[in-house]
Design a protein around this motif. Structure first.
Motif, PDB file in Angstrom:
ATOM      1  N   ILE A 140      11.113   4.272  -2.336  1.00  0.00           N
ATOM      2  CA  ILE A 140       9.874   5.025  -2.549  1.00  0.00           C
ATOM      3  C   ILE A 140       8.660   4.187  -2.131  1.00  0.00           C
ATOM      4  O   ILE A 140       7.757   4.671  -1.441  1.00  0.00           O
ATOM      5  CB  ILE A 140       9.749   5.450  -4.025  1.00  0.00           C
ATOM      6  N   GLU A 141       8.656   2.909  -2.539  1.00  0.00           N
ATOM      7  CA  GLU A 141       7.541   2.026  -2.205  1.00  0.00           C
ATOM      8  C   GLU A 141       7.441   1.807  -0.699  1.00  0.00           C
ATOM      9  O   GLU A 141       6.340   1.696  -0.139  1.00  0.00           O
ATOM     10  CB  GLU A 141       7.701   0.680  -2.913  1.00  0.00           C
ATOM     11  N   LEU A 142       8.575   1.760  -0.032  1.00  0.00           N
ATOM     12  CA  LEU A 142       8.590   1.553   1.411  1.00  0.00           C
ATOM     13  C   LEU A 142       8.005   2.758   2.146  1.00  0.00           C
ATOM     14  O   LEU A 142       7.249   2.611   3.106  1.00  0.00           O
ATOM     15  CB  LEU A 142      10.025   1.297   1.886  1.00  0.00           C
ATOM     16  N   GLU A 143       8.337   3.955   1.667  1.00  0.00           N
ATOM     17  CA  GLU A 143       7.784   5.163   2.271  1.00  0.00           C
ATOM     18  C   GLU A 143       6.288   5.273   1.988  1.00  0.00           C
ATOM     19  O   GLU A 143       5.516   5.737   2.832  1.00  0.00           O
ATOM     20  CB  GLU A 143       8.518   6.396   1.748  1.00  0.00           C
ATOM     21  N   LYS A 144       5.872   4.846   0.801  1.00  0.00           N
ATOM     22  CA  LYS A 144       4.446   4.833   0.475  1.00  0.00           C
ATOM     23  C   LYS A 144       3.708   3.870   1.393  1.00  0.00           C
ATOM     24  O   LYS A 144       2.614   4.178   1.879  1.00  0.00           O
ATOM     25  CB  LYS A 144       4.242   4.435  -0.991  1.00  0.00           C
ATOM     26  N   LEU A 145       4.326   2.714   1.639  1.00  0.00           N
ATOM     27  CA  LEU A 145       3.717   1.729   2.540  1.00  0.00           C
ATOM     28  C   LEU A 145       3.584   2.294   3.943  1.00  0.00           C
ATOM     29  O   LEU A 145       2.533   2.170   4.582  1.00  0.00           O
ATOM     30  CB  LEU A 145       4.577   0.462   2.566  1.00  0.00           C
ATOM     31  N   ARG A 146       4.652   2.937   4.432  1.00  0.00           N
ATOM     32  CA  ARG A 146       4.613   3.526   5.772  1.00  0.00           C
ATOM     33  C   ARG A 146       3.520   4.599   5.853  1.00  0.00           C
ATOM     34  O   ARG A 146       2.763   4.673   6.820  1.00  0.00           O
ATOM     35  CB  ARG A 146       5.975   4.139   6.113  1.00  0.00           C
ATOM     36  N   PHE A 147       3.450   5.419   4.834  1.00  0.00           N
ATOM     37  CA  PHE A 147       2.449   6.493   4.782  1.00  0.00           C
ATOM     38  C   PHE A 147       1.032   5.910   4.835  1.00  0.00           C
ATOM     39  O   PHE A 147       0.174   6.398   5.579  1.00  0.00           O
ATOM     40  CB  PHE A 147       2.652   7.299   3.498  1.00  0.00           C
ATOM     41  N   GLN A 148       0.786   4.870   4.043  1.00  0.00           N
ATOM     42  CA  GLN A 148      -0.542   4.256   4.005  1.00  0.00           C
ATOM     43  C   GLN A 148      -0.906   3.611   5.340  1.00  0.00           C
ATOM     44  O   GLN A 148      -2.054   3.707   5.805  1.00  0.00           O
ATOM     45  CB  GLN A 148      -0.592   3.215   2.885  1.00  0.00           C
ATOM     46  N   LEU A 149       0.076   2.969   5.969  1.00  0.00           N
ATOM     47  CA  LEU A 149      -0.174   2.318   7.256  1.00  0.00           C
ATOM     48  C   LEU A 149      -0.460   3.341   8.348  1.00  0.00           C
ATOM     49  O   LEU A 149      -1.333   3.131   9.204  1.00  0.00           O
ATOM     50  CB  LEU A 149       1.022   1.449   7.649  1.00  0.00           C
ATOM     51  N   ILE A 150       0.274   4.450   8.328  1.00  0.00           N
ATOM     52  CA  ILE A 150       0.040   5.499   9.319  1.00  0.00           C
ATOM     53  C   ILE A 150      -1.331   6.138   9.103  1.00  0.00           C
ATOM     54  O   ILE A 150      -2.061   6.429  10.062  1.00  0.00           O
ATOM     55  CB  ILE A 150       1.148   6.568   9.245  1.00  0.00           C
TER      56      ILE A 150
END
Length: 207
Positions: free
Chosen positions: A92-102
């Motif tokens: 979940i945290e990894l997807e949140k990180l990807r979302f924030q970076l995008i």
């Protein structure tokens, strides 16, 4: 699983918006986007590989019993439970990180696009002013002849000269300022995207 599904759904929306926005990008902005995307993928991949090390927590513990002269192999239920909890949390945290970076990438690209368009619009307007110099110069020369033929007063002629010089000073200042903005923008994106425009303004520096 619900938080993960929400994040994945938003991620799909951002990827779609990225595709739509990319259709109108200039080539140098598209290259910047590719570089930013590669950096995001590398960062996410690095964190994914780092999380894989958590599998070590599942390795069974091995103890040697000197009294019974044998080995004891054990698996911790607590470690197993923590592993799956951490795995889900990290996903979940990894997807949140990807979302924030995008999201940050898209905001950065949008700002670059808007700044580029503003500079281009300013250049187009200034180019028209420079091209209008010929007419302004003809009017100036006409007034000069009129003064030499005593058809206008000295005061009128002095006003004509002042207006002409003021106009040239304004154009000169705009040109210098715009060249500075173009070079600053090029330095920021590391691309000579305004080379043609800067060359034109430099050639017409005496206007």
């Amino acid at each position: 699983m619900k938080p993960l599904k929400i994040i994945l759904f938003n991620l799909v929306l951002f990827q779609y918006s990225t595709f739509c926005f990319g259709q109108n990008k200039n080539s140098f902005l598209s290259e910047i986007e590719k570089n930013k995307t590669r950096k995001i993928d590398s960062l996410v991949s690095f964190n994914t590989d780092k999380n894989k090390l958590q599998y070590l927590a599942l390795l069974p513990s091995v103890n040697y019993n000197f009294l019974d002269n044998n080995f004891n192999v054990g698996i911790s239920i607590s470690n197993l439970s923590n592993f799956y909890q951490n795995k889900q949390r990290n996903k979940i945290e990894l997807e949140k990180l990807r979302f924030q970076l995008i999201e940050k990438k898209e905001n950065d690209l949008l700002k670059l696009e808007e700044e580029y368009e503003l500079i281009k619009d300013t250049y187009d307007i200034l180019k028209l002013e420079i091209e209008n110099t010929t007419l302004t110069t003809e009017i100036f020369n006409l007034k000069k002849k009129q003064y030499e033929n005593n058809k206008i007063t000295l005061e009128d002629w002095l006003n004509v000269q002042k207006n002409y010089q003021d106009r040239n000073l304004v154009v000169f200042t705009k040109r210098k300022s715009l060249i500075s903005k173009m070079k600053h923008y090029e330095g920021k994106i590391k691309n000579n995207c305004f080379k043609k425009e800067i060359d034109y303004l430099s050639i017409n520096s005496n206007q």
